[in-house]
Design an enzyme around this catalytic site. Structure first.
Site, PDB file in Angstrom:
ATOM      1  N   CYS A  93      14.139   9.478   8.245  1.00  0.00           N
ATOM      2  CA  CYS A  93      14.139   9.094   9.772  1.00  0.00           C
ATOM      3  C   CYS A  93      15.468   9.155  10.589  1.00  0.00           C
ATOM      4  O   CYS A  93      15.325   9.290  11.650  1.00  0.00           O
ATOM      5  CB  CYS A  93      13.302   7.782   9.727  1.00  0.00           C
ATOM      6  SG  CYS A  93      14.238   6.374   8.971  1.00  0.00           S
TER       7      CYS A  93
ATOM      8  N   GLU B  78       9.566   0.408  11.606  1.00  0.00           N
ATOM      9  CA  GLU B  78      10.559   1.170  11.258  1.00  0.00           C
ATOM     10  C   GLU B  78      10.000   2.499  11.434  1.00  0.00           C
ATOM     11  O   GLU B  78       9.247   2.893  10.619  1.00  0.00           O
ATOM     12  CB  GLU B  78      11.420   0.784  10.197  1.00  0.00           C
ATOM     13  CG  GLU B  78      12.693   1.383   9.986  1.00  0.00           C
ATOM     14  CD  GLU B  78      12.771   3.002   9.844  1.00  0.00           C
ATOM     15  OE1 GLU B  78      12.691   3.822  10.760  1.00  0.00           O
ATOM     16  OE2 GLU B  78      12.472   3.153   8.642  1.00  0.00           O
TER      17      GLU B  78
ATOM     18  N   LYS C 244       0.963  -1.088   0.037  1.00  0.00           N
ATOM     19  CA  LYS C 244      -0.035   0.129  -0.059  1.00  0.00           C
ATOM     20  C   LYS C 244       0.968   1.324  -0.054  1.00  0.00           C
ATOM     21  O   LYS C 244       1.371   1.595   1.038  1.00  0.00           O
ATOM     22  CB  LYS C 244      -1.052   0.088   1.282  1.00  0.00           C
ATOM     23  CG  LYS C 244      -2.143   1.080   0.870  1.00  0.00           C
ATOM     24  CD  LYS C 244      -2.342   1.915   2.035  1.00  0.00           C
ATOM     25  CE  LYS C 244      -1.366   2.859   2.788  1.00  0.00           C
ATOM     26  NZ  LYS C 244      -1.345   4.249   2.371  1.00  0.00           N
TER      27      LYS C 244
ATOM     28  N   GLU D 107      10.327  15.071  16.230  1.00  0.00           N
ATOM     29  CA  GLU D 107      10.941  14.824  14.788  1.00  0.00           C
ATOM     30  C   GLU D 107      10.264  15.952  13.948  1.00  0.00           C
ATOM     31  O   GLU D 107       9.067  15.853  13.792  1.00  0.00           O
ATOM     32  CB  GLU D 107      10.713  13.587  14.399  1.00  0.00           C
ATOM     33  CG  GLU D 107      11.104  13.080  13.180  1.00  0.00           C
ATOM     34  CD  GLU D 107      10.932  11.653  12.548  1.00  0.00           C
ATOM     35  OE1 GLU D 107      11.833  10.940  12.043  1.00  0.00           O
ATOM     36  OE2 GLU D 107       9.626  11.145  12.642  1.00  0.00           O
TER      37      GLU D 107
END
Length: 480
Positions: free
Chosen positions: A286, A252, A178, A386
């Site tokens: 990331c 992750e 997806k 973040e």
């Protein structure tokens, strides 16, 4: 070349969508529509999972020998190698990654993953015999986990698809991918290569869509394992669903990694390294090390060097090979980063370079000015949350122990670096920082080694034999 599409890749063929909903892919540079593709619905997900379920339960793929699967994946790899330039350009067009980064990582790194996993699969102990403590002969088999839902993010779409798709295929699983709605184009090129390589019908199915279809896929009873890369907030929700269903899951997730600059580091070489480790993919990574830790005695030198380095980086059209920092993927991401820049100033941090507003020479596109903050306290939100953009925070430390403490003072634990003239001292720091990956005077990902995070940065590992193991179930067969 038109990028428009009108079908999904389901059960080995191009299938009309269940609804007429579409995704308009907008260039982050021009803000113009570059392609229109179908938007997946829950009905499309149901069809994709049903195809993957049939292919796993009844089809040849899980029943092939590992060598047979390796041969087909090798054909896919060979075909992929011939499309690296096209893949890089498609990704830069759809999500704004600088072409220089796409040619370095967005396209070649996925192909390198395929080759690495092929090597691992050839040496993998799919079956091994053991003699038990009672003298019983035991055959230990590693069998495919089943139907895998692979959900990649938009920032490195092919990279994060391959880390799931390739080990799943080699293990004998079937897959529903997806893609994110921001990056639905590159999987079409990938699907064509899988089809040409001879992957059997139903083994790989691809339906792009948003949050609703992603949630439907995660909770689908026909899915045996979920492999997700994305935000920590989304990862927590996925983990809760998988936990309730006792569904296998690997996550992750986010990061807020620190780069520790020791006083004996070569400052010029360090700055050259931080251009990549802190600002790769325009900061939309990331593993980006956006907290820069410098000693109080060397703090001003590091701030000045970083300001000079970031100021000199070229911002602009992602398809210009000279561009080092491109736009944010979407207007919402641009606005998010700008809010953090404003927040940093409200918290008392000092803007050394950048700040809010469009970069010089640009009047359109979802750009932000690469920004360096000094006088940052690690308790500030810009140091803890973040941001996912080209925003760096320089934080002072007293000594090495203090630097390690600050680096570890984060809910995340994904990556990091230490920069020093003494490699042994750097290794000592690396052993003390609680992250899944770390670099001494460099940062990379080696696909033979496990990649993943501590703490809120995720569960499980990708790459290496450890990454392949996540797509297998262990079975012990006892013999007299």
């Amino acid at each position: 070349m038109t990028l428009d599409r009108d079908a999904f890749f389901i059960d080995g063929d191009w299938v009309a969508p269940a609804s007429g909903d579409t995704i308009q892919v907008v260039s982050p540079h021009t803000e113009q529509v570059v392609a229109t593709v179908p938007e997946g619905s829950t009905a499309d997900i149901d069809a994709a999972v049903a195809a993957a379920r049939r292919a796993f339960d009844e089809g040849p793929w899980p029943r092939m020998s590992p060598e047979e699967r390796i041969g087909i994946v090798q054909s896919f790899s060979n075909l992929y190698a011939g499309k690296l330039g096209e893949m890089a350009e498609v990704i830069s067009t759809e999500m704004g990654s600088p072409l220089s980064f796409s040619n370095l990582a967005q396209a070649p790194a996925p192909w390198m993953q395929i080759e690495a996993f092929l090597g691992i699969a050839r040496a993998y102990p799919w079956e091994e015999s053991r003699t038990g403590v009672l003298g019983t002969e035991v055959l230990v088999r590693r069998e495919p986990v089943g139907v895998v839902a692979a959900i990649p993010p938009w920032n490195v779409p092919q990279f994060t698809i391959m880390s799931k798709l390739v080990p799943a295929l080699l293990a004998g699983c079937t897959v529903v991918v997806k893609p994110a709605p921001e990056t639905p184009l590159d999987p079409y090129l990938m699907a064509e290569l899988l089809q040409e390589a001879g992957v059997p019908h139903g083994v790989v199915n691809i339906v792009a869509g948003g949050r609703e279809v992603g949630e439907h896929l995660v909770s689908h009873p026909g899915v045996d394992k979920v492999a997700f890369t994305g935000s920590t907030a989304a990862g927590r929700k996925i983990a809760a669903v998988c936990g309730q269903q006792l569904k296998r899951v690997s996550l992750e997730l986010g990061g807020k990694s620190a780069a520790i600059v020791l006083d004996d580091a070569d400052l010029a070489a360090t700055m050259e390294g931080l251009k990549f480790t802190a600002l790769m993919n325009s900061g939309q990574a990331c593993v980006a090390q956006t907290r820069i830790l410098a000693s109080r005695s060397n703090y001003a030198n590091v701030v000045d060097a970083l300001a000079e380095t970031v100021s000199a980086m070229q911002v602009g059209d992602p398809l210009d090979p000279a561009t080092e920092i491109g736009p944010m993927v979407a207007q919402r991401q641009q606005e998010r980063v700008e809010k953090y820049i404003a927040l940093g100033q409200e918290e008392g941090a000092r803007v050394v370079v950048g700040g809010n507003g469009m970069p010089d020479g640009l009047s359109s596109g979802w750009y932000v000015r690469p920004t360096v903050f000094a006088d940052v306290d690690n308790r500030m939100r810009i140091a803890q949350e973040e941001i996912f953009g080209p925003v760096l925070s320089v934080i002072a430390f007293d000594d090495v122990d203090d630097a390690v403490r600050i680096a570890n003072d984060s809910e995340y634990g994904l990556a990091g670096t230490v920069w020093t003239g003494d490699v042994d001292a750097g290794l000592d720091v690396a052993r003390r920082v609680r992250t899944g990956t770390y670099g001494v005077n460099t940062y990379t990902m080696d696909f033979a080694a496990p990649f993943g995070g501590f703490k809120s940065s995720g569960v499980g590992r990708e790459f290496g034999p450890e990454g392949l193991a996540h797509y297998t179930e262990l079975k012990s067969i006892y013999q007299p």
